[in-house]
Design a protein around this motif. Structure first.
Motif, short mmCIF file in Angstrom:
data_model
loop_
_atom_site.label_atom_id
_atom_site.label_comp_id
_atom_site.label_asym_id
_atom_site.label_seq_id
_atom_site.Cartn_x
_atom_site.Cartn_y
_atom_site.Cartn_z
N GLY A 253 -6.54 13.17 -7.24
CA GLY A 253 -5.14 12.80 -7.06
C GLY A 253 -4.73 12.81 -5.61
O GLY A 253 -4.04 11.89 -5.12
N VAL A 254 -5.14 13.85 -4.88
CA VAL A 254 -4.82 13.92 -3.45
C VAL A 254 -5.50 12.77 -2.71
O VAL A 254 -4.88 12.11 -1.85
N ALA A 255 -6.77 12.50 -3.01
CA ALA A 255 -7.50 11.43 -2.34
C ALA A 255 -6.84 10.07 -2.56
O ALA A 255 -6.65 9.29 -1.62
N ILE A 256 -6.48 9.78 -3.80
CA ILE A 256 -5.86 8.49 -4.12
C ILE A 256 -4.49 8.37 -3.45
O ILE A 256 -4.16 7.32 -2.88
N THR A 257 -3.72 9.44 -3.49
CA THR A 257 -2.39 9.41 -2.87
C THR A 257 -2.49 9.15 -1.38
O THR A 257 -1.75 8.32 -0.83
N LEU A 258 -3.39 9.85 -0.70
CA LEU A 258 -3.54 9.67 0.75
C LEU A 258 -4.04 8.26 1.08
O LEU A 258 -3.61 7.67 2.07
N ALA A 259 -4.95 7.75 0.26
CA ALA A 259 -5.47 6.41 0.52
C ALA A 259 -4.40 5.34 0.34
O ALA A 259 -4.40 4.31 1.04
N LEU A 260 -3.49 5.56 -0.61
CA LEU A 260 -2.43 4.58 -0.87
C LEU A 260 -1.31 4.61 0.16
O LEU A 260 -0.57 3.64 0.31
N PHE A 261 -1.18 5.74 0.86
CA PHE A 261 -0.04 5.92 1.76
C PHE A 261 0.11 4.79 2.77
O PHE A 261 1.20 4.19 2.89
N PRO A 262 -0.90 4.45 3.54
CA PRO A 262 -0.70 3.42 4.59
C PRO A 262 -0.39 2.04 4.04
O PRO A 262 0.20 1.22 4.75
N ILE A 263 -0.80 1.74 2.80
CA ILE A 263 -0.61 0.39 2.28
C ILE A 263 0.53 0.29 1.28
O ILE A 263 1.00 -0.82 0.99
N SER A 264 0.99 1.40 0.73
CA SER A 264 2.00 1.36 -0.32
C SER A 264 3.36 1.91 0.09
O SER A 264 4.37 1.56 -0.52
N VAL A 265 3.39 2.77 1.09
CA VAL A 265 4.67 3.35 1.50
C VAL A 265 5.38 2.37 2.43
O VAL A 265 5.27 2.43 3.65
N THR A 266 6.10 1.44 1.81
CA THR A 266 6.81 0.43 2.58
C THR A 266 8.32 0.49 2.38
O THR A 266 9.07 -0.15 3.12
N THR A 267 8.76 1.24 1.36
CA THR A 267 10.19 1.38 1.08
C THR A 267 10.51 2.84 0.81
O THR A 267 9.61 3.68 0.65
N LEU A 268 11.78 3.15 0.73
CA LEU A 268 12.21 4.51 0.42
C LEU A 268 11.72 4.94 -0.96
O LEU A 268 11.30 6.09 -1.15
N ILE A 269 11.76 4.01 -1.92
CA ILE A 269 11.34 4.34 -3.29
C ILE A 269 9.84 4.65 -3.36
O ILE A 269 9.43 5.65 -3.96
N THR A 270 9.03 3.79 -2.76
CA THR A 270 7.59 4.03 -2.81
C THR A 270 7.22 5.30 -2.05
O THR A 270 6.31 6.04 -2.45
#
Length: 227
Positions: A116-133
């Protein structure tokens, strides 16, 4: 004011602990030799390695989460404070969810949390584009990492039931050293390659923790303990 408030809260908590916690004397005196004996246990060594990997991965990224959130989603300081509140609240939830489950199967819980930690960290640079995400991923990050301490401690305890205090002492030392290593390494990576690289490398380190937990067990075979 924030520091004074926390100081007062910590004082009240210390007084409450002194008043309500039972006396828990050590089973025996903890010597340097007992630390060596505990470290010889293969299950303890694996648990310590997993702890070092996942804590290093977490703090490499978490120490620099503010510039990451500013860069990826363009958040303002007040919004980042809210993100950290979300992370902290879900961390408490994750701790209470993982605790009972880790007692029954620490391996399964550690594998799930590391993944879970690995997937979350990997998604951060490409998915955190809005306040909701950003809020969703901070919540997921807090939920998964919130259970790491209790689950890895349980791994160590089940690996060395006769030397629990010595194994716990080793775990604490490695945990705190990994906080420092993660923050230091994250800073060097951030200065050299930027926030995206910090999160992707941290995801890779957490993946190593997941793989190690997948292929090893806290309780090892008797013949391994004698080698």
């Amino acid at each position: 004011m924030a520091f004074w408030t926390l100081s007062c809260a910590a004082t009240l908590i210390a007084l409450a602990m002194f008043a309500v916690l039972p006396v828990m004397p050590a089973d025996q005196a903890l010597s340097l030799g007992s630390l060596v004996v505990a470290f010889r246990n293969p299950g303890v060594r694996v648990g310590i390695a997993i702890t070092a990997l996942i804590v290093t991965a977490h703090f490499a990224a978490y120490t620099y989460v503010r510039p990451g959130l500013e860069l990826f989603a363009g958040l303002h300081p007040a919004q980042i404070g809210t993100m950290l509140l979300i992370y902290g609240a879900l961390g408490v939830v994750g701790n209470f969810i993982a605790g009972p489950s880790a007692t029954k199967s620490p391996k399964t819980v550690v594998v799930i949390l590391s993944a879970g930690v690995a997937i979350t960290l990997a998604l951060f640079p490409i998915s955190v584009t809005t306040l909701i995400t950003a809020a969703l991923l901070m919540a997921a990050w807090g939920l998964f990492y919130g259970g790491v301490s209790v689950s890895t401690q349980t791994w160590i305890a089940q690996a060395a039931p006769v030397h629990r205090e010595a194994a716990a002492a080793l775990w604490v030392a490695v945990f705190n050293a990994s906080i420092a290593l993660g923050a230091f390494a994250g800073g060097r990576i951030h200065d050299h390659s930027g926030s995206e690289t910090v999160f992707w490398i941290s995801a890779g380190i957490a993946t190593l923790a997941m793989l190690l937990a997948t292929f090893r067990n806290p309780v090892v075979a008797k013949h391994e303990l004698t080698t």
